[in-house]
Design a protein around this motif. Sequence first.
Motif, PDB file in Angstrom:
ATOM      1  N   THR A  95       2.104   6.415  -7.335  1.00  0.00           N
ATOM      2  CA  THR A  95       0.968   7.060  -7.880  1.00  0.00           C
ATOM      3  C   THR A  95       1.554   8.698  -7.829  1.00  0.00           C
ATOM      4  OG1 THR A  95      -0.852   5.376  -7.136  1.00  0.00           O
ATOM      5  CG2 THR A  95      -1.348   7.552  -7.564  1.00  0.00           C
ATOM      6  N   THR A  96       2.068   9.006  -6.579  1.00  0.00           N
ATOM      7  CA  THR A  96       2.253  10.310  -6.582  1.00  0.00           C
ATOM      8  C   THR A  96       3.585  10.706  -7.719  1.00  0.00           C
ATOM      9  OG1 THR A  96       1.830  10.619  -4.343  1.00  0.00           O
ATOM     10  CG2 THR A  96       3.311  12.222  -5.401  1.00  0.00           C
ATOM     11  N   PHE A 153      -2.109  11.392  -2.526  1.00  0.00           N
ATOM     12  CA  PHE A 153      -2.233  12.068  -1.296  1.00  0.00           C
ATOM     13  C   PHE A 153      -1.736  13.728  -1.435  1.00  0.00           C
ATOM     14  CE2 PHE A 153      -2.272   7.886   0.380  1.00  0.00           C
ATOM     15  CZ  PHE A 153      -2.974   8.223   1.691  1.00  0.00           C
ATOM     16  N   CYS A 187       1.261   4.099  -3.001  1.00  0.00           N
ATOM     17  CA  CYS A 187       0.768   5.446  -2.849  1.00  0.00           C
ATOM     18  C   CYS A 187       2.099   6.355  -3.326  1.00  0.00           C
ATOM     19  CB  CYS A 187       0.571   6.058  -1.271  1.00  0.00           C
ATOM     20  SG  CYS A 187      -0.847   5.066  -0.556  1.00  0.00           S
ATOM     21  N   TYR A 246       0.876  -1.354   0.177  1.00  0.00           N
ATOM     22  CA  TYR A 246       0.081  -0.082  -0.025  1.00  0.00           C
ATOM     23  C   TYR A 246       0.911   1.371  -0.061  1.00  0.00           C
ATOM     24  CZ  TYR A 246      -3.753   3.108   1.290  1.00  0.00           C
ATOM     25  OH  TYR A 246      -4.684   4.412   1.196  1.00  0.00           O
ATOM     26  N   THR A 247       1.749   1.433   0.948  1.00  0.00           N
ATOM     27  CA  THR A 247       2.665   2.419   1.016  1.00  0.00           C
ATOM     28  C   THR A 247       3.480   2.640  -0.427  1.00  0.00           C
ATOM     29  OG1 THR A 247       3.128   2.059   3.311  1.00  0.00           O
ATOM     30  CG2 THR A 247       4.567   3.657   2.366  1.00  0.00           C
ATOM     31  N   MET A 279       2.298  10.274   4.499  1.00  0.00           N
ATOM     32  CA  MET A 279       3.053   9.221   4.367  1.00  0.00           C
ATOM     33  C   MET A 279       3.491   8.532   5.431  1.00  0.00           C
ATOM     34  SD  MET A 279       2.803   7.917   1.202  1.00  0.00           S
ATOM     35  CE  MET A 279       1.002   8.204   1.385  1.00  0.00           C
ATOM     36  N   GLY A 307      -7.560   8.807   0.435  1.00  0.00           N
ATOM     37  CA  GLY A 307      -6.382   8.134   1.220  1.00  0.00           C
ATOM     38  C   GLY A 307      -6.250   8.798   2.772  1.00  0.00           C
ATOM     39  N   LEU A 319      -4.937   6.360  -3.080  1.00  0.00           N
ATOM     40  CA  LEU A 319      -3.512   6.157  -3.273  1.00  0.00           C
ATOM     41  C   LEU A 319      -2.947   7.644  -3.459  1.00  0.00           C
ATOM     42  CD1 LEU A 319      -3.350   3.020  -5.861  1.00  0.00           C
ATOM     43  CD2 LEU A 319      -3.293   3.023  -3.598  1.00  0.00           C
TER      44      LEU A 319
END
Length: 238
Positions: free
Chosen positions: A27-28, A63, A24, A20-21, A74, A120, A61
């Motif tokens: 995605t950024t 932020f 994320c 998951y981390t 995060m 998120g 995902l």
Amino acid sequence: MAYQSLRLEYLQIPPVSRAYTTACVLTTAAVLELITPFQLYFNPELIFKHFQIWRLITNFLFFGPVGFNFLFNMIFLYRYCRMLEEGSFRGRTADFVFMFLFGGFLMTLFGLFVSLVFLGQAFTIMLVYVWSRRNPYVRMNFFGLLNFQAPFLPWVLMGFSLLLGNSVIVDLLGIAVGHIYFFLEDVFPNQPGGIRILKTPSVLKAIFDTPDEDPNYNPLPEERPGGFAWGEGQRLGG
């Protein structure tokens, strides 16, 4: 040498928290170069009428752009997701995945009625809430200014969001979903006449649960729940 140490540390992160981390962060990074947030945000009309199903996942995902808010979220996501997986969900990966699915479903359902385009941060607050209720005697320290017990942490984070000018609806949604999960999983089954409503599907157990633990697995100490200067803590009497 540094690469090997970093790689080993990364692989020490339990699988759900790592996945998951990483998703994320990637995605950024993709938003910086390849796509735009407009392709990711939660939009019921685009999801159900134009079949852009990926938005059900991608809105959890992203932020925001790289900056203080992104790093803050995060760090909290990584810490509390990992401590849940290594703590009360140790050896129960399927149950942890089911909590993700249950929380994501409720947030998506509530998202139909509130004007939230990314969920998120609310999901992070849900993780923090569940951890804080399962560790009620841990003393927290926030930015070296506030001392309080763990169950107050989600509310302190909501107050901090308010000071930063953010909408508290996101935090309230995370707290509400976290409380629903905690009540159904930890409280109601232990009441007179209570039953366990949330049951992890056997297909998830078949996929995610493994009987043997890695003898070299090094869990993150729950006695240091916040980790950084704004969230350090210790157990009472410790």
